[in-house]
Design an enzyme around this catalytic site. Structure first.
Site, PDB file in Angstrom:
ATOM      1  N   THR A 147      -7.657   2.237  -1.565  1.00 18.86           N
ATOM      2  CA  THR A 147      -7.762   0.849  -2.033  1.00 18.86           C
ATOM      3  C   THR A 147      -7.903  -0.055  -0.809  1.00 18.86           C
ATOM      4  OG1 THR A 147      -5.333   0.799  -2.227  1.00 18.86           O
ATOM      5  CG2 THR A 147      -6.596   1.158  -4.248  1.00 18.86           C
ATOM      6  N   LYS A 173      -3.305   8.319  -0.191  1.00 15.08           N
ATOM      7  CA  LYS A 173      -3.711   6.934  -0.025  1.00 15.08           C
ATOM      8  C   LYS A 173      -2.453   6.083  -0.065  1.00 15.08           C
ATOM      9  CE  LYS A 173      -3.969   3.972  -2.704  1.00 15.08           C
ATOM     10  NZ  LYS A 173      -3.064   2.850  -3.213  1.00 15.08           N
ATOM     11  N   THR A 184       4.756   4.103  -4.621  1.00 15.36           N
ATOM     12  CA  THR A 184       3.887   3.293  -3.776  1.00 15.36           C
ATOM     13  C   THR A 184       2.758   4.015  -3.078  1.00 15.36           C
ATOM     14  OG1 THR A 184       5.225   3.543  -1.789  1.00 15.36           O
ATOM     15  CG2 THR A 184       5.840   1.806  -3.304  1.00 15.36           C
ATOM     16  N   GLU A 270      -1.008  -2.355   5.598  1.00 11.15           N
ATOM     17  CA  GLU A 270      -1.936  -3.484   5.562  1.00 11.15           C
ATOM     18  C   GLU A 270      -1.718  -4.415   6.749  1.00 11.15           C
ATOM     19  OE1 GLU A 270      -2.608  -3.725   0.741  1.00 11.15           O
ATOM     20  OE2 GLU A 270      -1.098  -4.989   1.681  1.00 11.15           O
ATOM     21  N   ASN A 392      -3.003  -9.835   1.483  1.00  9.56           N
ATOM     22  CA  ASN A 392      -2.356  -9.917   0.174  1.00  9.56           C
ATOM     23  C   ASN A 392      -2.528 -11.276  -0.489  1.00  9.56           C
ATOM     24  OD1 ASN A 392      -0.776  -7.322  -0.536  1.00  9.56           O
ATOM     25  ND2 ASN A 392      -0.512  -7.574   1.668  1.00  9.56           N
ATOM     26  N   THR A 397      -6.238 -10.695  -8.437  1.00  9.08           N
ATOM     27  CA  THR A 397      -5.355 -10.358  -9.558  1.00  9.08           C
ATOM     28  C   THR A 397      -6.156 -10.373 -10.860  1.00  9.08           C
ATOM     29  OG1 THR A 397      -3.466 -11.345  -8.436  1.00  9.08           O
ATOM     30  CG2 THR A 397      -3.273 -11.021 -10.813  1.00  9.08           C
TER      31      THR A 397
END
EC number: 2.3.1.35
Length: 397
Positions: A147, A173, A184, A270, A392, A397
């Site tokens: 992702t 991943k 997670t 991230e 983020n 969304t």
């Protein structure tokens, strides 16, 4: 044990493939792992109270069948918080894959990762499934499950059991929402060892606490993620049984694969620039050591200090103190990159230039010596950068 240049399809009897189906705009987003014969299977799953539909389907099938022929995965759409329709779609995903392979639906594991709250586009899934092939490109599978990851995460090893060579491989991943317990992330491990599902589950359960459950990027626990291990017996070794030297050897093999995948996930957090490893040593027990290590590596203040290349021992000691472990902290040593910054719970002077070199590296190791026992624990994480907030904040969304 020998590390080899391999893929998730390196163990005998396994193949994999990946492609772009259309769950995402451009990148690969759909793939499968297939065993030529029914494989023993074991799994660990998210502890989030909100459980995505694919996990419900897979967990039920693993418990019912005790064997698995394939795992099919999409990325881009999580099929989580999608109600009855989402569950029906997950079962349809399983059934369509079973039909294509000519096996019973309960022999298929399904997994999804991506944006929460969106239903699977079933036409996209059906089209992608029609294009997947057995003996496809295993490297493409590693890409298809990603992702926000910036790199694929794979590892493969071999080990001898008597005269037989057993191969084990893993792919994973995970970049954000990394605080497993177990959660997670998605992790898939293949092996050609002869081992029962119950024994495989024992090995997985014993090792998950020391590996995947010891990583944290942002403290968030996902609704979707799991680790599945398949072992199909194609190596033709004598069956590996619990409480034997062979089981111990297999368990060490599995631990290594899981630990390497866990570190790759932590390093690819991230916006991350640095991998952080925290070793808590000379603790009264291993659980306390692991809890303290995870407390330190999960501290946002420690993470930002590492990002700023600041050897802030005060933040480290504070995280040790609030770890929820009843251990004396009046005689603690703290080392960063092997260089002492605190001895007997008091700060010490250190060479600034040497510390600057340590903090500037892309991997930083923090050691906390409790002087309270002989056990140890390790956790992995990453620094917290401006880019984490940016990634983020902009995520759809």
């Amino acid at each position: 044990m020998k590390v080899i240049d391999g893929t998730i399809a390196s163990p005998l009897g396994f193949s994999a493939d990946g492609l772009h189906a259309g769950f995402k705009k451009r990148k690969m987003d759909f793939g499968w792992i297939v065993s030529e014969k029914p494989a023993s299977v074991a799994g660990v799953y998210t502890t989030n109270k909100v459980i995505a539909a694919p996990l419900i389907v897979t967990k039920t099938s693993v418990k019912k069948a005790g064997k698995m022929r394939a795992i099919v995965v999409n990325s881009g759409v999580a099929n989580s918080c999608t109600g009855t329709q989402g569950l029906e779609d997950a079962y349809t995903m399983q059934e369509w894959t079973a039909e294509k392979l000519g096996v019973e639906p309960d022999m298929i594991g399904v997994a999804s990762t991506g944006i929460i709250g969106e239903l699977l586009p079933m036409d996209t899934l059906k089209n992608g499934l029609s294009k997947l092939v057995v003996n496809g490109n295993a490297n493409d599978f590693a890409k298809a499950i990603l992702t926000t990851d910036t790199a694929t995460k794979t590892i493969a090893v071999t080990e001898t059991f008597g005269r037989d060579v057993v191969t084990m491989a893993g792919v994973a991943k995970g970049s954000g929402m990394i605080h497993p317990n177990m959660a997670t992330m998605l992790g898939f491990i293949t092996c050609d060892a002869n081992i029962s599902s119950d024994t495989l589950q024992l090995a997985l359960s014993q090792n998950v606490e020391k590996t995947f459950n010891q990583i944290t990027v942002d403290g968030d626990t996902s609704t979707n993620d799991m680790v599945l291990v398949m072992s199909n017996g194609c190596a033709l070794n004598d069956e590996i049984l619990p409480d034997t030297p062979e089981f111990d050897k297999f368990s060490k093999m599995l631990n290594f694969v899981m630990q390497e995948l866990a570190k790759k996930i932590a390093k690819d957090g991230e916006g991350a620039n640095k991998l952080i490893q925290v070793d808590v040593v000379n603790a009264p027990n291993a659980l306390d050591a692991r809890m303290m290590a995870k407390s330190v590596v999960g501290s946002s203040l420690v993470k930002t200090a590492i990002f700023g290349e600041d050897p802030n021992w005060g933040r480290i000691l504070a995280a040790v103190g609030y770890a929820g472990v009843d251990v004396p902290v009046d005689n603690v040593d703290i080392m960063i990159g092997g260089l002492p910054v605190m001895l007997a719970s008091s700060p010490v002077t250190f060479d600034d230039e040497e510390m600057k070199d340590i903090m500037h590296g892309d991997e930083v190791t923090i050691t906390v010596d409790l002087h309270s026992g002989q056990e140890k624990g390790t956790a992995w994480g990453c620094d917290l950068s401006y880019d984490y907030v940016k990634i983020n904040a902009l995520y759809h969304t």
